[in-house]
Design an enzyme around this catalytic site. Structure first.
Site, PDB file in Angstrom:
ATOM      1  N   HIS A 156     -18.558   0.240  25.926  1.00 43.69           N
ATOM      2  CA  HIS A 156     -18.938   0.009  24.528  1.00 43.69           C
ATOM      3  C   HIS A 156     -18.433  -1.356  24.064  1.00 43.69           C
ATOM      4  CE1 HIS A 156     -19.456   0.411  20.229  1.00 43.69           C
ATOM      5  NE2 HIS A 156     -18.147   0.369  20.037  1.00 43.69           N
ATOM      6  N   HIS A 160     -16.313   5.599  23.164  1.00 42.81           N
ATOM      7  CA  HIS A 160     -15.431   4.479  22.817  1.00 42.81           C
ATOM      8  C   HIS A 160     -14.615   4.055  24.036  1.00 42.81           C
ATOM      9  CE1 HIS A 160     -16.234   5.928  18.623  1.00 42.81           C
ATOM     10  NE2 HIS A 160     -16.296   4.621  18.439  1.00 42.81           N
TER      11      HIS A 160
END
Length: 468
Positions: A184, A180
């Protein structure tokens, strides 16, 4: 093993009752069951049958990613128009600071510019862009995509404000997160733009809705702590307290994104919008970010399936010839209502958010190992803190990454992308997902064979020396 929602069960029961050749008592009994189900407050929450012992990994995914405890406390509370201000001291999460360096240093090199020429293709290599830009992917890719959609003109800003905003948001993603992170976010942005470029979204959505989707993609995981909402709830994190244990991360990402956007005029891409346009755009952005919550996965998918069934009808070849610029397989009616467009926008970002398993295999493999590493770290953290382990399968000493990947596809992706392909006509995405599904199954078989060979080698008796 089957996963179904109560609404699906109701439909199946009604169908069985309708086609039954038995007595009225059978119909009466079926309708009683239907009424019992409809009294449930969790019509779209998945029910898993015969799965705990037979398929513990599926149970891990649904219990861990769908946050079953949070589902039980969900309400229909909306946060549209609600102002949120989260200080770094209240969240106790890392807060990035926008770089004071000149944005000129982030102007793409010739090699980056060449790579960015393919930003509208599904085979776009975000990992290569990450390497070429030293993880500063969001600014160059974001500028390219927002330009392609005419965002600067619609928002009434120049490229410098857009670049400053993208850099500010990028700085507030945690570069140390295995999954994350800003790469991403850029990957989801590229997938969102790819889906928006398809015929049905182009016909149904206006420019403001497109820009809202791109903004939502950029901020959808900003300030992610590499831990799940369940982890924050179990540790009594300030964010969990703030959001009453409901969609903790998604609420934080949406609020944080707007907080950062309004931080300075130099990076406020929304500063020139009038109140009505701003409120509409904000409403859509928040709605899309909240739609990425996996606890609502089955709800959004079922609503989308029913939306398509109710508004898209097959047509004959004669009808298609009469319809200029239409779909090659279907015609739609009623899809352009505000609620239907909102549901389509939710599916755009939902599918983009979990699309990396449908990327080219070498990219899907990299993403799979990144998310597994993040889950491994959370599992280890849960053990250290004596917390409930949300996904025990993700123990780095025992986890099979190939098995975890194709099970994730089975539970969440295959059905969703089949319907998404039917709506958008994106066979290149759905077929690649199927190829990767087979790839992971083959890799698991290969790994098992290698382990069996290693065990056989260790346990086989030593070959006696031959005396000459």
């Amino acid at each position: 093993m089957t996963i179904e929602t109560p609404l699906s069960r109701v439909i199946n029961m009604l169908y069985e009752a309708q086609t039954s050749s038995g007595t009225g008592n059978i119909v009466h009994s079926a309708l009683e069951k239907v009424l019992d189900i409809l009294q449930s407050t969790e019509l779209f929450s998945p029910h898993i049958h015969q799965v705990k012992e037979e398929d513990p990994l599926t149970s891990d995914y649904v219990d861990g990613l769908c946050d079953r405890t949070a589902i039980n406390s969900q309400t229909n509370r909306q946060i549209y128009g609600q102002k949120s201000s989260i200080s770094s001291s209240s969240s106790k999460l890392q807060v990035g600071v926008a770089s004071k360096q000149s944005l000129s240093m982030y102007k793409p090199s010739a090699e980056v510019q060449s790579l960015l020429q393919g930003n509208a293709t599904w085979s776009f290599d975000i990992i290569q862009l990450e390497s070429l830009t030293n993880k500063n992917v969001l600014v160059p890719l974001g500028i390219k995509i927002f330009e392609r959609f005419g965002a600067m003109e619609l928002l009434g800003i120049d490229e410098h404000v857009m670049a400053s905003w993208l850099k500010l948001i990028s700085d507030n993603y945690h570069s140390g997160n295995p999954y994350h992170n800003a790469t991403h976010a850029a990957d989801v942005l590229q997938a969102t733009a790819y889906f928006l470029d398809k015929m049905r979204p182009k016909k149904l959505l206006d420019a403001q809705e497109e820009i809202a989707a791109l903004i939502a993609a950029v901020i959808h995981d900003v300030d992610h702590p590499a831990r799940s909402s369940s982890f924050l709830v179990n540790t009594k994190n300030d964010l969990a307290i703030l959001y009453n244990d409901i969609a903790v991360l998604e609420n934080h990402h949406a609020a944080k994104g707007f907080q950062l956007t309004h931080k300075s005029d130099n990076s406020n891409i929304l500063k020139n919008l009038d109140r009505e346009v701003y409120e509409s755009l904000r409403h859509n952005v928040i709605d899309m970010v909240l739609a990425t919550e996996m606890a609502k996965h089955f709800e959004h998918l079922q609503k989308f399936i029913h939306l398509c069934a109710a508004n898209i009808k097959p047509v004959s070849e004669d009808d298609l010839e009469k319809k200029s610029g239409g779909s090659s397989s279907a015609m739609e009616s009623g899809l352009d209502s505000p609620e239907n467009r909102r549901q389509i926008l939710r599916m755009v970002i939902k599918c983009a958010d979990v699309s990396n398993p449908a990327r080219d295999t070498h990219l899907a493999d990299r993403w799979a190992r990144r998310i597994a590493e993040e889950y491994f770290q959370q599992t280890e953290d849960e053990h250290r803190k004596n917390l409930p382990v949300m996904m025990p399968h993700f123990d780095r000493n025992t986890c099979s990454i190939p098995h975890s990947q194709y099970k994730f596809m089975e539970v969440f992706l295959l059905s969703m992308f089949e319907h998404w392909d039917g709506f958008l006509d994106i066979p290149e995405v759905y077929e690649q997902l199927q190829k990767n599904y087979k790839y992971w199954k083959d890799v698991e078989i290969q790994e098992k064979q290698e382990k069996q060979n290693a065990v056989a080698t260790e346990t086989s008796p030593a070959t006696p020396a031959v005396l000459s």
